[in-house]
Design a protein around this motif. Sequence first.
Motif, PDB file in Angstrom:
ATOM      1  N   VAL A  11      27.413  22.215  -7.113  1.00  0.00           N
ATOM      2  CA  VAL A  11      28.770  22.228  -7.666  1.00  0.00           C
ATOM      3  C   VAL A  11      29.752  22.683  -6.594  1.00  0.00           C
ATOM      4  O   VAL A  11      30.819  22.089  -6.414  1.00  0.00           O
ATOM      5  CB  VAL A  11      28.850  23.118  -8.919  1.00  0.00           C
ATOM      6  N   ARG A  12      29.392  23.732  -5.862  1.00  0.00           N
ATOM      7  CA  ARG A  12      30.263  24.182  -4.763  1.00  0.00           C
ATOM      8  C   ARG A  12      30.434  23.075  -3.741  1.00  0.00           C
ATOM      9  O   ARG A  12      31.515  22.874  -3.200  1.00  0.00           O
ATOM     10  CB  ARG A  12      29.699  25.446  -4.113  1.00  0.00           C
ATOM     11  N   TYR A  16      34.005  21.370  -2.665  1.00  0.00           N
ATOM     12  CA  TYR A  16      34.460  21.717  -1.325  1.00  0.00           C
ATOM     13  C   TYR A  16      35.309  20.578  -0.758  1.00  0.00           C
ATOM     14  O   TYR A  16      34.845  19.461  -0.611  1.00  0.00           O
ATOM     15  CB  TYR A  16      33.267  21.978  -0.405  1.00  0.00           C
ATOM     16  N   ARG A  17      36.547  20.863  -0.469  1.00  0.00           N
ATOM     17  CA  ARG A  17      37.460  19.874   0.109  1.00  0.00           C
ATOM     18  C   ARG A  17      37.264  18.503  -0.538  1.00  0.00           C
ATOM     19  O   ARG A  17      36.831  17.554   0.104  1.00  0.00           O
ATOM     20  CB  ARG A  17      37.272  19.816   1.612  1.00  0.00           C
ATOM     21  N   PRO A  18      37.571  18.384  -1.831  1.00  0.00           N
ATOM     22  CA  PRO A  18      37.287  17.149  -2.568  1.00  0.00           C
ATOM     23  C   PRO A  18      37.861  15.890  -1.925  1.00  0.00           C
ATOM     24  O   PRO A  18      37.215  14.835  -1.945  1.00  0.00           O
ATOM     25  CB  PRO A  18      37.874  17.380  -3.947  1.00  0.00           C
ATOM     26  N   PHE A  21      35.350  15.295   1.144  1.00  0.00           N
ATOM     27  CA  PHE A  21      33.924  15.086   0.908  1.00  0.00           C
ATOM     28  C   PHE A  21      33.554  14.941  -0.555  1.00  0.00           C
ATOM     29  O   PHE A  21      32.921  13.970  -0.953  1.00  0.00           O
ATOM     30  CB  PHE A  21      33.103  16.241   1.521  1.00  0.00           C
ATOM     31  N   GLY A  22      33.903  15.908  -1.365  1.00  0.00           N
ATOM     32  CA  GLY A  22      33.422  15.998  -2.748  1.00  0.00           C
ATOM     33  C   GLY A  22      33.633  14.756  -3.586  1.00  0.00           C
ATOM     34  O   GLY A  22      32.715  14.272  -4.248  1.00  0.00           O
ATOM     35  N   SER A  23      34.834  14.191  -3.562  1.00  0.00           N
ATOM     36  CA  SER A  23      35.121  13.017  -4.391  1.00  0.00           C
ATOM     37  C   SER A  23      34.297  11.805  -3.949  1.00  0.00           C
ATOM     38  O   SER A  23      33.748  11.079  -4.780  1.00  0.00           O
ATOM     39  CB  SER A  23      36.610  12.681  -4.346  1.00  0.00           C
TER      40      SER A  23
END
Length: 91
Positions: A11-12, A16-18, A21-23
């Motif tokens: 989840v973190r 993290y910086r969606p 990276f995250g998205s």
Amino acid sequence: MGGPKDVADIVRLLLYRPAFFGSSFNHYCQTLLRGPSDWTVGERELIGTWVSQTNECRFCTSIHREVAVRSLPGGAAVVDAALRDLSLIHI
């Protein structure tokens, strides 16, 4: 109350910086698990369960397992048998 250490690493990672990276990673994972495939959702979730168990990620193992149990004929019996020995499973 729970703090940052109570949140699962995955989840973190996704949060993290969606924009960076995250998205993108979340979209990639959703495509793998829900996009067009010769494998059913249950089969893909079973693979996710096995990989997560091998990686010793209890959070991911429990989530993938629950979806696999609900998606596969035979439910928990099939998933638990696969986690013990993949060679026993013929889906």
